[in-house]
Motif scaffolding. Sequence first.
Motif, PDB file in Angstrom:
ATOM      1  N   THR A 169       0.966  -1.143  -0.044  1.00  0.00           N
ATOM      2  CA  THR A 169      -0.052   0.048  -0.165  1.00  0.00           C
ATOM      3  C   THR A 169       0.809   1.479   0.086  1.00  0.00           C
ATOM      4  O   THR A 169       0.661   2.434  -0.637  1.00  0.00           O
ATOM      5  N   TYR A 170       1.909   1.379   0.735  1.00  0.00           N
ATOM      6  CA  TYR A 170       2.733   2.455   0.983  1.00  0.00           C
ATOM      7  C   TYR A 170       3.426   2.813  -0.170  1.00  0.00           C
ATOM      8  O   TYR A 170       3.385   3.957  -1.030  1.00  0.00           O
ATOM      9  N   PRO A 171       4.129   1.855  -1.041  1.00  0.00           N
ATOM     10  CA  PRO A 171       4.649   2.119  -2.334  1.00  0.00           C
ATOM     11  C   PRO A 171       3.635   2.501  -3.225  1.00  0.00           C
ATOM     12  O   PRO A 171       3.861   3.409  -4.186  1.00  0.00           O
ATOM     13  N   GLY A 172       2.462   2.039  -3.286  1.00  0.00           N
ATOM     14  CA  GLY A 172       1.452   2.657  -4.169  1.00  0.00           C
ATOM     15  C   GLY A 172       1.123   4.023  -4.148  1.00  0.00           C
ATOM     16  O   GLY A 172       0.958   4.972  -5.070  1.00  0.00           O
ATOM     17  N   PHE A 173       1.045   4.418  -2.878  1.00  0.00           N
ATOM     18  CA  PHE A 173       0.688   6.047  -2.399  1.00  0.00           C
ATOM     19  C   PHE A 173       1.888   6.676  -2.851  1.00  0.00           C
ATOM     20  O   PHE A 173       1.848   7.870  -3.302  1.00  0.00           O
ATOM     21  N   LEU A 174       3.319   6.329  -2.678  1.00  0.00           N
ATOM     22  CA  LEU A 174       4.410   6.805  -3.156  1.00  0.00           C
ATOM     23  C   LEU A 174       4.497   7.217  -4.599  1.00  0.00           C
ATOM     24  O   LEU A 174       4.693   8.245  -5.189  1.00  0.00           O
ATOM     25  N   LEU A 175       3.970   6.148  -5.574  1.00  0.00           N
ATOM     26  CA  LEU A 175       3.870   6.232  -6.992  1.00  0.00           C
ATOM     27  C   LEU A 175       2.887   7.146  -7.328  1.00  0.00           C
ATOM     28  O   LEU A 175       3.233   8.121  -8.197  1.00  0.00           O
ATOM     29  N   MET A 176       1.739   7.291  -6.753  1.00  0.00           N
ATOM     30  CA  MET A 176       0.634   8.344  -7.021  1.00  0.00           C
ATOM     31  C   MET A 176       1.018   9.612  -6.747  1.00  0.00           C
ATOM     32  O   MET A 176       0.732  10.473  -7.272  1.00  0.00           O
ATOM     33  N   GLY A 177       2.244   9.844  -5.815  1.00  0.00           N
ATOM     34  CA  GLY A 177       2.732  11.094  -5.253  1.00  0.00           C
ATOM     35  C   GLY A 177       3.469  11.683  -6.024  1.00  0.00           C
ATOM     36  O   GLY A 177       4.152  12.950  -5.738  1.00  0.00           O
ATOM     37  N   GLY A 178       4.130  11.034  -6.989  1.00  0.00           N
ATOM     38  CA  GLY A 178       5.138  11.492  -7.705  1.00  0.00           C
ATOM     39  C   GLY A 178       4.857  12.454  -8.853  1.00  0.00           C
ATOM     40  O   GLY A 178       3.765  12.795  -9.018  1.00  0.00           O
ATOM     41  N   ARG A 179       6.022  13.115  -9.325  1.00  0.00           N
ATOM     42  CA  ARG A 179       5.423  14.105 -10.486  1.00  0.00           C
ATOM     43  C   ARG A 179       5.281  13.214 -12.011  1.00  0.00           C
ATOM     44  O   ARG A 179       4.302  14.145 -12.689  1.00  0.00           O
ATOM     45  N   SER A 180       5.333  12.023 -12.187  1.00  0.00           N
ATOM     46  CA  SER A 180       4.998  11.656 -13.330  1.00  0.00           C
ATOM     47  C   SER A 180       3.703  10.978 -13.487  1.00  0.00           C
ATOM     48  O   SER A 180       3.143  10.530 -12.343  1.00  0.00           O
ATOM     49  N   GLU A 181       2.995  11.322 -14.431  1.00  0.00           N
ATOM     50  CA  GLU A 181       1.640  10.947 -14.904  1.00  0.00           C
ATOM     51  C   GLU A 181       1.394   9.281 -14.693  1.00  0.00           C
ATOM     52  O   GLU A 181       0.570   8.809 -14.276  1.00  0.00           O
ATOM     53  N   LEU A 182       2.609   8.725 -15.304  1.00  0.00           N
ATOM     54  CA  LEU A 182       2.585   7.460 -15.412  1.00  0.00           C
ATOM     55  C   LEU A 182       2.624   6.777 -14.028  1.00  0.00           C
ATOM     56  O   LEU A 182       2.168   5.556 -13.627  1.00  0.00           O
ATOM     57  N   GLY A 183       3.126   7.398 -12.963  1.00  0.00           N
ATOM     58  CA  GLY A 183       3.449   6.935 -11.561  1.00  0.00           C
ATOM     59  C   GLY A 183       2.120   6.847 -11.196  1.00  0.00           C
ATOM     60  O   GLY A 183       1.682   6.148 -10.346  1.00  0.00           O
ATOM     61  N   VAL A 184       1.226   8.071 -11.330  1.00  0.00           N
ATOM     62  CA  VAL A 184      -0.132   8.139 -10.903  1.00  0.00           C
ATOM     63  C   VAL A 184      -1.003   6.870 -11.331  1.00  0.00           C
ATOM     64  O   VAL A 184      -1.730   6.276 -10.578  1.00  0.00           O
ATOM     65  N   VAL A 185      -0.914   6.889 -12.631  1.00  0.00           N
ATOM     66  CA  VAL A 185      -1.615   5.646 -13.224  1.00  0.00           C
ATOM     67  C   VAL A 185      -1.189   4.243 -12.564  1.00  0.00           C
ATOM     68  O   VAL A 185      -2.167   3.412 -12.193  1.00  0.00           O
ATOM     69  N   ALA A 186       0.130   4.187 -12.495  1.00  0.00           N
ATOM     70  CA  ALA A 186       0.656   2.813 -11.947  1.00  0.00           C
ATOM     71  C   ALA A 186       0.290   2.577 -10.387  1.00  0.00           C
ATOM     72  O   ALA A 186       0.081   1.558 -10.000  1.00  0.00           O
ATOM     73  N   GLY A 187       0.051   3.649  -9.580  1.00  0.00           N
ATOM     74  CA  GLY A 187      -0.510   3.502  -8.460  1.00  0.00           C
ATOM     75  C   GLY A 187      -1.814   3.292  -8.277  1.00  0.00           C
ATOM     76  O   GLY A 187      -2.114   2.388  -7.546  1.00  0.00           O
ATOM     77  N   PHE A 188      -2.689   3.518  -9.267  1.00  0.00           N
ATOM     78  CA  PHE A 188      -4.102   2.984  -9.293  1.00  0.00           C
ATOM     79  C   PHE A 188      -4.128   1.589  -9.808  1.00  0.00           C
ATOM     80  O   PHE A 188      -4.968   0.837  -9.180  1.00  0.00           O
ATOM     81  N   VAL A 189      -3.140   1.304 -10.518  1.00  0.00           N
ATOM     82  CA  VAL A 189      -3.255   0.163 -11.124  1.00  0.00           C
ATOM     83  C   VAL A 189      -2.759  -1.006  -9.965  1.00  0.00           C
ATOM     84  O   VAL A 189      -3.423  -2.357  -9.928  1.00  0.00           O
ATOM     85  N   LEU A 190      -2.011  -0.562  -9.324  1.00  0.00           N
ATOM     86  CA  LEU A 190      -1.462  -1.528  -8.228  1.00  0.00           C
ATOM     87  C   LEU A 190      -2.420  -1.781  -6.961  1.00  0.00           C
ATOM     88  O   LEU A 190      -2.644  -2.997  -6.676  1.00  0.00           O
ATOM     89  N   PHE A 191      -3.145  -0.679  -6.807  1.00  0.00           N
ATOM     90  CA  PHE A 191      -4.326  -0.788  -5.830  1.00  0.00           C
ATOM     91  C   PHE A 191      -5.289  -1.687  -6.076  1.00  0.00           C
ATOM     92  O   PHE A 191      -5.814  -2.396  -5.435  1.00  0.00           O
ATOM     93  N   THR A 192      -5.757  -1.479  -7.444  1.00  0.00           N
ATOM     94  CA  THR A 192      -6.644  -2.449  -7.613  1.00  0.00           C
ATOM     95  C   THR A 192      -6.537  -3.641  -8.179  1.00  0.00           C
ATOM     96  O   THR A 192      -7.254  -4.773  -7.711  1.00  0.00           O
ATOM     97  N   VAL A 193      -5.339  -4.344  -8.430  1.00  0.00           N
ATOM     98  CA  VAL A 193      -4.612  -5.480  -8.568  1.00  0.00           C
ATOM     99  C   VAL A 193      -4.962  -6.147  -7.257  1.00  0.00           C
ATOM    100  O   VAL A 193      -5.290  -7.195  -6.855  1.00  0.00           O
ATOM    101  N   LEU A 194      -4.190  -5.402  -6.018  1.00  0.00           N
ATOM    102  CA  LEU A 194      -4.394  -6.055  -4.737  1.00  0.00           C
ATOM    103  C   LEU A 194      -5.519  -6.014  -4.282  1.00  0.00           C
ATOM    104  O   LEU A 194      -5.748  -7.005  -3.576  1.00  0.00           O
ATOM    105  N   LEU A 195      -6.586  -5.172  -4.468  1.00  0.00           N
ATOM    106  CA  LEU A 195      -8.038  -5.500  -4.208  1.00  0.00           C
ATOM    107  C   LEU A 195      -8.551  -6.703  -4.793  1.00  0.00           C
ATOM    108  O   LEU A 195      -9.226  -7.335  -3.978  1.00  0.00           O
ATOM    109  N   THR A 196      -8.547  -6.885  -6.138  1.00  0.00           N
ATOM    110  CA  THR A 196      -8.758  -8.026  -6.694  1.00  0.00           C
ATOM    111  C   THR A 196      -8.301  -9.305  -6.110  1.00  0.00           C
ATOM    112  O   THR A 196      -9.153 -10.034  -6.235  1.00  0.00           O
ATOM    113  N   LEU A 197      -6.985  -9.174  -5.930  1.00  0.00           N
ATOM    114  CA  LEU A 197      -6.593 -10.621  -5.367  1.00  0.00           C
ATOM    115  C   LEU A 197      -7.176 -10.830  -3.957  1.00  0.00           C
ATOM    116  O   LEU A 197      -7.342 -12.135  -3.861  1.00  0.00           O
ATOM    117  N   TYR A 198      -7.520  -9.900  -3.283  1.00  0.00           N
ATOM    118  CA  TYR A 198      -8.042 -10.052  -1.848  1.00  0.00           C
ATOM    119  C   TYR A 198      -9.530 -10.453  -2.035  1.00  0.00           C
ATOM    120  O   TYR A 198     -10.265 -11.309  -1.442  1.00  0.00           O
TER     121      TYR A 198
END
Length: 449
Positions: free
Chosen positions: A340-369
Motif C-alpha cells: 500500500t505505501y509504495p502505491g501511494f508513493l507512486l501516486m504522489g510522484g511527478r510522473s503521470e505514469l506513476g499516478v496511473v501505476a499507483g491506481f493499477v497497483l491498488f486495484t490489483v491488490l484489491l482484486t487478489l483479496y
Amino acid sequence: MPDRKNSQTELLHAPSGSEAGSASATGPARAGRRRPIVAASIGNFVEWYDYAIYGTLAVVLAELYFPKQDQTAAVLLTFTGYAVASVLRPAGALLFGALGDRIGRKSTLSAVVLLMSAATAAIGMLPTYSDIGVWAPILLFFCRALQGLSAGGEYGGSATFLAEYAPPGKRALYTSWQTFTVLLSFLCGALLGALLTRELGRDVLLAWAWRIPFLVALPLGLVGLYLRLRLEDTPAFTRLRRQRDVPRSPLREAARDHKGALARVWGLAFFGTAATFVFLTYSTTYAVVTLKKDLDLALIGLSAGLVAGLVLCPFVGVAADRWGRRPVMLYSTIACLALTYPGFLLMGGRSELGVVAGFVLFTVLLTLYTGAGPAVLTEAFPTRVRYSGLSMGYSVAGSLTGLLTPFAIEWLIRHTGSAIGPTLWILATGIAGLTAAILLPETRGRELT
C-alpha cells in the motif's frame, strides 16, 4: 430441523467421480445455470454502479452541496454520506437477509435493486446548496441512507445466488463474477466521469452534466429488476421450501448456531470494505484534493486499474478452486499490507505514469483479496441461514469501516503526512483481515449444507 438424509439432499450438484464432475440430475444443467448467473451479475452491476458513482463524483458533490470556504472540509462532509449509508447497511442486512432466507432470493434481490436505483436517480434530481441551502445536504444524506439500506441486502444476496447455482468444483470462479461486476461498475462510473470532464469541461460538469451518471441509474435499475424477476429461485432454496424447512427466524438461528462463521466473515469483511474504500473510492479524492492532480488524470488512472482488475478477477477464482481459499486470502492480505505505501508513493510522484501505476497497483491488490471472497463467505453458512448470516456479518463490518474510514484517513493525513496516513489505516484494519485469514478453515470442495 431436517434429518441427516434430507440435509444431504440439499447439495447443489452431486459430484460424480470428482468434485469438478458434471452436475447431477437434481442440479441445473449448464445451460440452465448460465442465465441466472448472467442475470444475477447484471443486477449486481446495476446495484454497485449506483453506489460507486457517488464516490467517483465526490469532489463535484462537495462543491455543489456544501459551503465553499474550505474544500477539504466540504469533501469530508461529502464523505459523511458514506457514514450515513454505513449506518443503514446493517438494517438493510437484517431486513433483506431475513427476507431472503424466508421468502426467497429472487424476490428479495429484485426489491434491493429497485430501491438502490430509485435512490440514486433521486440524487440526480436534487437541488444544490445554492438553491435551497442546508436542505440540499440533508436530502443528499437521505438518499444515501436509502442506498445504504439497499447495499446491506445486495452483497449477501447476490453472493448466495451465485454460489447456489455454481457447480462445487467451480464455485470460486462463478462467485468471482460478483467481484468482477463490482469492478465493472466502478469502471463505468470512472469512465463516464472522465468523459464528462474531458468533453464538456468543468463549468458544464458543475452546471448540469454531473447529474447524468445518477439519472442513468433508473433505466439501469429497471433492466436489473426485469432480469431478476424472470429468474427462478436457486435449487437449494427451492428444496428447502419444498421440504417445508424454511427457518422462521434465520437471523436468530445464524447468531446462535454460527458464531465462529460470523466472526470470520466480520474479520475478512472489515478489512475488505476498508481496502475497497481506500483503493477504489478515496484514492480518486486523495489524488485530486491532497496531491493536487487533475480529476481527469485520476479517473484515467482508476479506469486503467479497474481494467487490470477485471482481467485478473477470473484467474483469482480459478486459483482458489485449484489451490484452496485459505492460501489465496492469506497471501493477498499480506500483499495488501506490504504494498500500500509504495502505491501511494507512486501516486504522489511527478510522473503521470506513476499516478496511473499507483491506481493499477491498488486495484490489483484489491482484486487478489476480493476475488475469492464471495466463495469463502458463502461457504461459511448452510443454506437455511446463508443470506442472513452472510449479510449480517458482512454489513456490520462494512458499516463500522464505512463510519470510521473517511474520518480516520483525514485525521491521519493531517497528523502524519499524505502517503503515510491512508497506509496506516490499511495496516490497522489489516490486522482483522490477517487474523481471520490465518484462522480460516479450508472450504474448497465443501458442500453447501
